[in-house]
Design a protein around this motif. Structure first.
Motif, short mmCIF file in Angstrom:
data_model
loop_
_atom_site.label_atom_id
_atom_site.label_comp_id
_atom_site.label_asym_id
_atom_site.label_seq_id
_atom_site.Cartn_x
_atom_site.Cartn_y
_atom_site.Cartn_z
N VAL A 132 8.76 -25.40 11.66
CA VAL A 132 10.19 -25.14 11.79
C VAL A 132 10.91 -26.24 12.57
O VAL A 132 11.82 -26.87 12.05
CB VAL A 132 10.45 -23.77 12.45
N PRO A 133 10.50 -26.55 13.83
CA PRO A 133 11.27 -27.55 14.58
C PRO A 133 10.99 -28.96 14.11
O PRO A 133 10.01 -29.23 13.41
CB PRO A 133 10.77 -27.34 16.02
N TRP A 134 11.86 -29.88 14.50
CA TRP A 134 11.67 -31.30 14.25
C TRP A 134 11.10 -31.94 15.51
O TRP A 134 11.50 -31.59 16.62
CB TRP A 134 12.99 -31.97 13.88
N THR A 135 10.18 -32.85 15.33
CA THR A 135 9.58 -33.53 16.48
C THR A 135 9.82 -35.04 16.38
O THR A 135 9.93 -35.59 15.28
CB THR A 135 8.06 -33.28 16.57
N CYS A 136 9.92 -35.69 17.53
CA CYS A 136 10.01 -37.14 17.62
C CYS A 136 8.72 -37.64 18.26
O CYS A 136 8.44 -37.32 19.42
CB CYS A 136 11.21 -37.56 18.46
N ASN A 137 7.96 -38.39 17.49
CA ASN A 137 6.64 -38.82 17.95
C ASN A 137 6.61 -40.33 18.19
O ASN A 137 6.70 -41.11 17.23
CB ASN A 137 5.59 -38.43 16.91
N PRO A 138 6.50 -40.75 19.47
CA PRO A 138 6.55 -42.18 19.79
C PRO A 138 5.22 -42.89 19.53
O PRO A 138 4.14 -42.37 19.82
CB PRO A 138 6.88 -42.18 21.28
N LEU A 139 5.34 -44.09 18.96
CA LEU A 139 4.18 -44.94 18.71
C LEU A 139 4.55 -46.39 19.02
O LEU A 139 5.70 -46.70 19.34
CB LEU A 139 3.72 -44.84 17.25
N GLU A 140 3.57 -47.26 18.87
CA GLU A 140 3.81 -48.68 19.06
C GLU A 140 2.90 -49.46 18.10
O GLU A 140 1.75 -49.07 17.88
CB GLU A 140 3.51 -49.07 20.51
N ILE A 141 3.44 -50.52 17.51
CA ILE A 141 2.65 -51.30 16.57
C ILE A 141 1.57 -52.08 17.33
O ILE A 141 1.86 -52.80 18.29
CB ILE A 141 3.53 -52.23 15.74
N VAL A 142 0.34 -51.90 16.90
CA VAL A 142 -0.82 -52.46 17.59
C VAL A 142 -1.17 -53.85 17.05
O VAL A 142 -1.50 -54.76 17.80
CB VAL A 142 -2.04 -51.53 17.44
N TYR A 143 -1.14 -54.00 15.74
CA TYR A 143 -1.44 -55.31 15.15
C TYR A 143 -0.79 -55.42 13.78
O TYR A 143 -0.42 -54.41 13.16
CB TYR A 143 -2.96 -55.53 15.02
N VAL A 144 -0.61 -56.65 13.35
CA VAL A 144 -0.11 -56.95 12.01
C VAL A 144 -1.03 -58.01 11.41
O VAL A 144 -1.36 -59.00 12.07
CB VAL A 144 1.34 -57.50 12.04
N HIS A 145 -1.48 -57.78 10.18
CA HIS A 145 -2.40 -58.69 9.50
C HIS A 145 -1.80 -59.10 8.16
O HIS A 145 -1.39 -58.26 7.37
CB HIS A 145 -3.75 -57.99 9.27
N LYS A 146 -1.72 -60.42 7.91
CA LYS A 146 -1.12 -60.88 6.67
C LYS A 146 -1.88 -62.08 6.10
O LYS A 146 -2.14 -63.05 6.81
CB LYS A 146 0.35 -61.27 6.89
N THR A 147 -2.25 -61.99 4.84
CA THR A 147 -2.84 -63.10 4.10
C THR A 147 -2.13 -63.19 2.75
O THR A 147 -1.21 -62.41 2.48
CB THR A 147 -4.36 -62.90 3.87
N LYS A 148 -2.58 -64.11 1.90
CA LYS A 148 -1.96 -64.23 0.58
C LYS A 148 -2.22 -63.02 -0.31
O LYS A 148 -1.49 -62.77 -1.26
CB LYS A 148 -2.47 -65.49 -0.12
N ARG A 149 -3.27 -62.24 0.04
CA ARG A 149 -3.65 -61.12 -0.82
C ARG A 149 -3.66 -59.78 -0.10
O ARG A 149 -4.03 -58.77 -0.70
CB ARG A 149 -5.03 -61.38 -1.44
N GLU A 150 -3.25 -59.76 1.14
CA GLU A 150 -3.24 -58.49 1.88
C GLU A 150 -2.18 -58.50 2.96
O GLU A 150 -1.93 -59.52 3.61
CB GLU A 150 -4.61 -58.22 2.51
N PHE A 151 -1.55 -57.33 3.13
CA PHE A 151 -0.64 -57.12 4.25
C PHE A 151 -0.98 -55.77 4.86
O PHE A 151 -1.09 -54.77 4.15
CB PHE A 151 0.81 -57.13 3.81
N ALA A 152 -1.17 -55.75 6.17
CA ALA A 152 -1.55 -54.49 6.84
C ALA A 152 -1.01 -54.48 8.26
O ALA A 152 -0.84 -55.53 8.89
CB ALA A 152 -3.07 -54.33 6.86
N PHE A 153 -0.75 -53.28 8.75
CA PHE A 153 -0.42 -53.12 10.16
C PHE A 153 -0.80 -51.72 10.59
O PHE A 153 -1.02 -50.82 9.76
CB PHE A 153 1.07 -53.40 10.44
N ALA A 154 -0.89 -51.52 11.89
CA ALA A 154 -1.22 -50.19 12.43
C ALA A 154 -0.32 -49.89 13.61
O ALA A 154 0.08 -50.79 14.35
CB ALA A 154 -2.68 -50.14 12.86
N HIS A 155 0.00 -48.62 13.76
CA HIS A 155 0.68 -48.19 14.98
C HIS A 155 -0.17 -47.15 15.68
O HIS A 155 -0.87 -46.36 15.05
CB HIS A 155 2.11 -47.71 14.73
N GLY A 156 -0.09 -47.19 17.03
CA GLY A 156 -0.88 -46.27 17.85
C GLY A 156 0.01 -45.30 18.59
O GLY A 156 1.17 -45.61 18.90
#
Length: 221
Positions: A132-156
């Motif tokens: 029922v309620p809405w929540t605000c969940n804080p995170l932070e980007i941990v890393y970003v990885h980029k190559t010619k054939r892949e793009f990825a990132f994660a947040h913690g």
């Protein structure tokens, strides 16, 4: 809402519950306003601290499949969903741009401000409806990885999040031309609220993975 939990020192075993706020609002509009306030406060920081995270192992999803031996304890849940969403270099570039605009999160029942930059240490707030309620969940980007054939990132997850752990988003261009989207996560409850409703939380995690795949497919149309 204030939830009591037991103090956990970094590196200790996971299932512990310190005094922390959960950000809850009754409407999506007020949740968005709170999310903007939380982001503004975070962006005013003059320095980054690993203590901002509510789990001891930032970077646990850094492997290509999003899983980690550092989270092998049975109290951690690992999830990974992959799908072919397109074909060729053009679709790969579109998919990369979609991740950078948080298209995988624009689901109606969950969202991230699409103007949030995808860069290391950038604060993120996920606005989501949990039952029922809405929540605000804080995170932070941990890393970003980029190559010619892949793009990825994660947040913690940061203090105030209902869960503890990390989520990784990736698109890659395979040798056969397939564009593959993968969302993976390692997580566990961080509060009594999520612990008591964990079966529902797990269903929402599964729903998010499925809905985010559909959102990425739409982004490539």
């Amino acid at each position: 809402i204030i939830i009591l939990r037991k103090y956990m020192a970094p590196g200790m075993s996971p299932v512990s519950f310190s005094l922390t706020s959960i950000h809850v609002r009754l409407s999506k509009k007020s949740a968005r306003q709170l999310a903007s306030s939380l982001l503004l406060k975070k962006r005013k920081r003059t320095s980054f601290s690993q203590a901002d995270f509510n789990y001891p192992l930032p970077g646990i999803t850094v492997s290509s499949d999003g899983n980690s031996s550092n989270a092998s304890s049975t109290s951690w849940k690992s999830d990974s969903t992959s799908a072919v969403i397109g074909s060729g270099r053009s679709d790969f570039e579109k998919a990369t741009a979609a991740l950078q605009k948080w298209k995988m999160f624009q689901l109606g029942w969950a969202e991230v401000d699409p103007e949030t930059p995808v860069k290391i240490h950038e604060p993120v707030v996920v606005v989501a409806r949990a039952v029922v309620p809405w929540t605000c969940n804080p995170l932070e980007i941990v890393y970003v990885h980029k190559t010619k054939r892949e793009f990825a990132f994660a947040h913690g997850t940061c203090h105030g999040h209902l869960l503890r752990g990390e989520e990784r988003f990736a698109v890659r261009l395979d040798d056969n031309g397939d564009v593959v989207y993968t969302v993976s996560a390692v997580s566990q409850p961080a509060h009594i609220a999520s612990k008591l409703t964990y079966p529902v939380v797990r269903l929402l995690q599964k729903r998010f993975a499925e809905d985010s795949v559909k959102a990425m497919e739409r982004a490539l149309l």
